[in-house]
Design a protein around this motif. Structure first.
Motif, PDB file in Angstrom:
ATOM      1  N   VAL A 329       0.810  -1.223   0.000  1.00  8.53           N
ATOM      2  CA  VAL A 329       0.000   0.000   0.000  1.00  8.53           C
ATOM      3  C   VAL A 329       0.843   1.273   0.000  1.00  8.53           C
ATOM      4  CG1 VAL A 329      -1.914  -1.160   1.153  1.00  8.53           C
ATOM      5  CG2 VAL A 329      -0.213   0.049   2.530  1.00  8.53           C
ATOM      6  N   ALA A 330       2.144   1.165   0.295  1.00  7.23           N
ATOM      7  CA  ALA A 330       2.987   2.354   0.412  1.00  7.23           C
ATOM      8  C   ALA A 330       3.023   3.222  -0.846  1.00  7.23           C
ATOM      9  CB  ALA A 330       4.407   1.941   0.813  1.00  7.23           C
ATOM     10  N   PRO A 331       3.045   2.659  -2.072  1.00  8.14           N
ATOM     11  CA  PRO A 331       3.151   3.527  -3.250  1.00  8.14           C
ATOM     12  C   PRO A 331       1.872   4.288  -3.595  1.00  8.14           C
ATOM     13  CG  PRO A 331       3.935   1.285  -3.713  1.00  8.14           C
ATOM     14  CD  PRO A 331       3.177   1.241  -2.438  1.00  8.14           C
ATOM     15  N   PHE A 332       0.795   4.133  -2.837  1.00 10.17           N
ATOM     16  CA  PHE A 332      -0.500   4.693  -3.236  1.00 10.17           C
ATOM     17  C   PHE A 332      -1.121   5.519  -2.108  1.00 10.17           C
ATOM     18  CE2 PHE A 332       0.200   0.527  -5.185  1.00 10.17           C
ATOM     19  CZ  PHE A 332       0.310   0.899  -6.518  1.00 10.17           C
ATOM     20  N   PRO A 333      -0.486   6.620  -1.706  1.00 14.27           N
ATOM     21  CA  PRO A 333      -1.015   7.404  -0.574  1.00 14.27           C
ATOM     22  C   PRO A 333      -2.371   8.039  -0.854  1.00 14.27           C
ATOM     23  CG  PRO A 333       0.772   8.580  -1.671  1.00 14.27           C
ATOM     24  CD  PRO A 333       0.752   7.205  -2.243  1.00 14.27           C
ATOM     25  N   HIS A 334      -2.689   8.322  -2.105  1.00 18.45           N
ATOM     26  CA  HIS A 334      -3.944   9.005  -2.425  1.00 18.45           C
ATOM     27  C   HIS A 334      -5.075   8.036  -2.774  1.00 18.45           C
ATOM     28  CE1 HIS A 334      -1.857  12.778  -2.187  1.00 18.45           C
ATOM     29  NE2 HIS A 334      -0.986  12.398  -3.109  1.00 18.45           N
ATOM     30  N   MET A 335      -4.788   6.772  -2.787  1.00 15.77           N
ATOM     31  CA  MET A 335      -5.837   5.765  -2.969  1.00 15.77           C
ATOM     32  C   MET A 335      -5.534   4.556  -2.097  1.00 15.77           C
ATOM     33  SD  MET A 335      -5.045   4.450  -6.857  1.00 15.77           S
ATOM     34  CE  MET A 335      -4.075   5.599  -7.798  1.00 15.77           C
ATOM     35  N   ALA A 336      -5.212   4.845  -0.827  1.00 13.83           N
ATOM     36  CA  ALA A 336      -4.829   3.780   0.098  1.00 13.83           C
ATOM     37  C   ALA A 336      -5.964   2.792   0.310  1.00 13.83           C
ATOM     38  CB  ALA A 336      -4.393   4.384   1.433  1.00 13.83           C
ATOM     39  N   GLY A 337      -7.215   3.304   0.326  1.00 14.59           N
ATOM     40  CA  GLY A 337      -8.351   2.407   0.510  1.00 14.59           C
ATOM     41  C   GLY A 337      -8.482   1.424  -0.632  1.00 14.59           C
ATOM     42  N   ARG A 338      -8.310   1.900  -1.846  1.00 14.92           N
ATOM     43  CA  ARG A 338      -8.447   1.016  -2.997  1.00 14.92           C
ATOM     44  C   ARG A 338      -7.270   0.036  -3.099  1.00 14.92           C
ATOM     45  NH1 ARG A 338      -9.963   6.227  -6.476  1.00 14.92           N
ATOM     46  NH2 ARG A 338      -9.035   7.072  -4.579  1.00 14.92           N
ATOM     47  N   ALA A 339      -6.058   0.500  -2.800  1.00 11.02           N
ATOM     48  CA  ALA A 339      -4.916  -0.407  -2.807  1.00 11.02           C
ATOM     49  C   ALA A 339      -5.071  -1.478  -1.732  1.00 11.02           C
ATOM     50  CB  ALA A 339      -3.619   0.378  -2.586  1.00 11.02           C
ATOM     51  N   SER A 340      -5.525  -1.071  -0.560  1.00 14.32           N
ATOM     52  CA  SER A 340      -5.755  -2.028   0.527  1.00 14.32           C
ATOM     53  C   SER A 340      -6.838  -3.032   0.154  1.00 14.32           C
ATOM     54  CB  SER A 340      -6.150  -1.267   1.804  1.00 14.32           C
ATOM     55  OG  SER A 340      -6.467  -2.144   2.846  1.00 14.32           O
ATOM     56  N   ALA A 341      -7.897  -2.550  -0.500  1.00 13.32           N
ATOM     57  CA  ALA A 341      -8.985  -3.440  -0.906  1.00 13.32           C
ATOM     58  C   ALA A 341      -8.519  -4.461  -1.929  1.00 13.32           C
ATOM     59  CB  ALA A 341     -10.137  -2.615  -1.478  1.00 13.32           C
ATOM     60  N   LEU A 342      -7.736  -4.019  -2.909  1.00 16.20           N
ATOM     61  CA  LEU A 342      -7.257  -4.939  -3.941  1.00 16.20           C
ATOM     62  C   LEU A 342      -6.302  -5.964  -3.348  1.00 16.20           C
ATOM     63  CD1 LEU A 342      -7.483  -5.559  -6.935  1.00 16.20           C
ATOM     64  CD2 LEU A 342      -5.565  -4.003  -7.353  1.00 16.20           C
ATOM     65  N   LEU A 343      -5.474  -5.534  -2.405  1.00 19.75           N
ATOM     66  CA  LEU A 343      -4.587  -6.470  -1.727  1.00 19.75           C
ATOM     67  C   LEU A 343      -5.390  -7.540  -0.990  1.00 19.75           C
ATOM     68  CD1 LEU A 343      -1.768  -7.328  -0.692  1.00 19.75           C
ATOM     69  CD2 LEU A 343      -2.093  -5.698   1.190  1.00 19.75           C
ATOM     70  N   GLY A 344      -6.426  -7.111  -0.260  1.00 17.64           N
ATOM     71  CA  GLY A 344      -7.256  -8.065   0.466  1.00 17.64           C
ATOM     72  C   GLY A 344      -7.998  -9.008  -0.462  1.00 17.64           C
ATOM     73  N   PHE A 345      -8.456  -8.492  -1.598  1.00 20.99           N
ATOM     74  CA  PHE A 345      -9.157  -9.340  -2.574  1.00 20.99           C
ATOM     75  C   PHE A 345      -8.247 -10.457  -3.070  1.00 20.99           C
ATOM     76  CE2 PHE A 345      -9.854 -10.152  -7.133  1.00 20.99           C
ATOM     77  CZ  PHE A 345     -11.099 -10.767  -7.071  1.00 20.99           C
ATOM     78  N   VAL A 346      -7.016 -10.097  -3.428  1.00 21.78           N
ATOM     79  CA  VAL A 346      -6.068 -11.107  -3.911  1.00 21.78           C
ATOM     80  C   VAL A 346      -5.758 -12.112  -2.807  1.00 21.78           C
ATOM     81  CG1 VAL A 346      -3.725 -11.464  -4.770  1.00 21.78           C
ATOM     82  CG2 VAL A 346      -5.075  -9.540  -5.618  1.00 21.78           C
ATOM     83  N   GLN A 347      -5.488 -11.610  -1.607  1.00 21.12           N
ATOM     84  CA  GLN A 347      -5.106 -12.482  -0.497  1.00 21.12           C
ATOM     85  C   GLN A 347      -6.200 -13.493  -0.153  1.00 21.12           C
ATOM     86  OE1 GLN A 347      -4.146 -10.320   3.084  1.00 21.12           O
ATOM     87  NE2 GLN A 347      -4.384 -12.107   4.385  1.00 21.12           N
ATOM     88  N   TRP A 348      -7.406 -12.989   0.088  1.00 25.22           N
ATOM     89  CA  TRP A 348      -8.490 -13.869   0.536  1.00 25.22           C
ATOM     90  C   TRP A 348      -9.058 -14.705  -0.602  1.00 25.22           C
ATOM     91  CZ3 TRP A 348     -10.425 -14.290   5.621  1.00 25.22           C
ATOM     92  CH2 TRP A 348      -9.780 -13.471   6.553  1.00 25.22           C
ATOM     93  N   GLY A 349      -9.057 -14.152  -1.819  1.00 28.10           N
ATOM     94  CA  GLY A 349      -9.575 -14.914  -2.947  1.00 28.10           C
ATOM     95  C   GLY A 349      -8.714 -16.123  -3.263  1.00 28.10           C
ATOM     96  N   VAL A 350      -7.398 -15.940  -3.285  1.00 28.51           N
ATOM     97  CA  VAL A 350      -6.497 -17.062  -3.552  1.00 28.51           C
ATOM     98  C   VAL A 350      -6.606 -18.099  -2.436  1.00 28.51           C
ATOM     99  CG1 VAL A 350      -4.062 -17.715  -3.759  1.00 28.51           C
ATOM    100  CG2 VAL A 350      -4.910 -15.691  -4.945  1.00 28.51           C
TER     101      VAL A 350
END
Length: 390
Positions: A329-350
């Motif tokens: 999430v560090a490279p995306f300070p202005h869309m931290a919510g969306r970066a965090s959401a996409l990370l969680g989607f990949v993690q839990w989906g896999v």
């Protein structure tokens, strides 16, 4: 930087609600299977269904948190979780229980998304990994104590008692969030929910090589943990003949490595850096992940051969997870919510897909579970190729 930041224990509670919803009811799985006349594969849907609901809903919570703020999104998710948990406790059939579990996931998934975004809002990137490690250390109470509490609840009041206990905990966390969670978003993005812009944001994030590498590590190492979550109850209670309470203690012993790993990450992450810590964590996961099949081959199936390799794996898991989440999430300070959401989607989906595959081949001796953990660690090692050298 906002003048008021939430207590770290509250962020840990928001994150812990997701894994607690799986860990606390694990001792109830055989009782649920018996109550609804199904087998291990059938009752597995209450677990994988939860993850399948948890993964995609995060893609909504991230933009909601960027559009309306962290606080409203968190409280709405907690309220939805509480209602769904009460529905789980009253479910009259396996199908309705599975549906209620999916609804439960829709509420719980906001917790980690909001917590990661809040850390990004209030902490500079070099310190974020240490904060995540502190959260992980506090959150470790959930997988350590959850199965023990669940085993006691199931022993005293049957499988429904596990969900009544979850509802009580959710109510307490909701009240704490209402009172103590401030708004930390640096500004509200009124176009965050625009479909075109949202798709563009996700495309931008997915083109970032660092995000892909960190997300790959996060998803693969978590899949290894989920193989243990999915299979350990069946192996312990069916294969090894343990009761719900004894299984809870066994699970807590396996998770003890997570507590140790979180303490190490909290101390070393600011000194060694995110990438180096991720590499060390994955190396430990790889070594200890493959020690599971080796222990079964040498000594056979037993409490120690099932538990000890996982406890060691969890040390590396804690090092890799806390730092990979910060790095993603560090490279995306202005869309931290969306970066965090996409990370969680990949993690839990896999992880959900891994759990469904494991359910097809699960055996009571623990071979499928052990190889699932080992192969997940190998996949995490492959994801390291996408990370920078330093």
């Amino acid at each position: 930087m906002p003048r008021t930041t939430p207590p770290v224990w509250l962020l840990a509670a928001l994150v812990a609600l997701g894994p607690l919803s799986t860990d606390l009811y694990l001792p109830a799985l055989p009782a649920i299977a018996a109550a609804f006349a199904t087998d291990a594969a059938g009752v597995q849907w209450t677990l994988s269904g939860y993850l399948l609901g948890f993964a995609p809903a995060q893609l909504v919570y991230g933009p909601l948190a960027d559009r309306f703020g962290r606080r409203p999104a968190a409280i709405a998710g907690l309220a939805a979780y509480l209602v769904a948990t009460l529905a789980c406790a009253a479910a009259p059939s396996l199908g309705l229980l599975t549906a209620a579990r999916v609804a439960q996931a829709l509420g719980a998934c906001g917790g980690p998304v909001i917590a990661r975004a809040v850390v990004r809002d209030t902490t500079d990137p070099p310190r974020a990994a240490a904060v995540f490690a502190t959260i992980a250390g506090l959150m470790a109470l959930a997988p350590a104590a959850g199965p023990i509490l669940g085993g006691v609840a199931v022993g005293l009041g049957g499988w429904r008692a596990a969900f009544w206990l979850l509802a009580a905990l959710a109510g307490a966390i909701t009240l704490a969030a209402i009172r103590l969670l401030p708004e930390t978003a640096p500004g509200l993005d009124r176009a965050a929910l625009d479909p075109t812009r949202l798709a563009g944001a996700y495309r931008l994030i997915l083109r970032d090589r660092r995000f892909l590498g960190f997300a790959g590590v996060t998803a693969a190492t978590y899949t290894g943990l989920f193989c243990f979550i999915s299979g350990s109850s069946h192996v312990a209670q069916t294969g090894l003949g343990l009761g719900p309470e004894a299984y809870g203690v066994m699970f807590a012993a396996a998770v003890a490595g997570y507590v140790l790993g979180s303490a190490i990450a909290r101390r070393l992450s600011p000194r060694l850096g995110v990438v180096r810590m991720v590499r060390i964590g994955v190396a430990l996961c790889l070594a200890f992940g493959w020690s599971g099949p080796a222990a079964l081959a040498l000594f056979g199936s037993g409490v120690i051969t099932v538990t000890a390799p996982m406890a060691l794996y969890m040390i590396g898991f804690a090092l890799a997870q806390t730092n990979a989440q910060a790095g993603a999430v560090a490279p995306f300070p202005h869309m931290a919510g969306r970066a965090s959401a996409l990370l969680g989607f990949v993690q839990w989906g896999v992880a959900a897909l891994g759990g469904l595959v494991l359910a097809l081949v699960l055996d009571s001796a623990g071979w499928a579970m052990a190889f699932g953990i080992a192969l997940s660690a190998s996949a995490a090692a492959g994801a390291l190729a996408l990370l920078p050298r330093h």
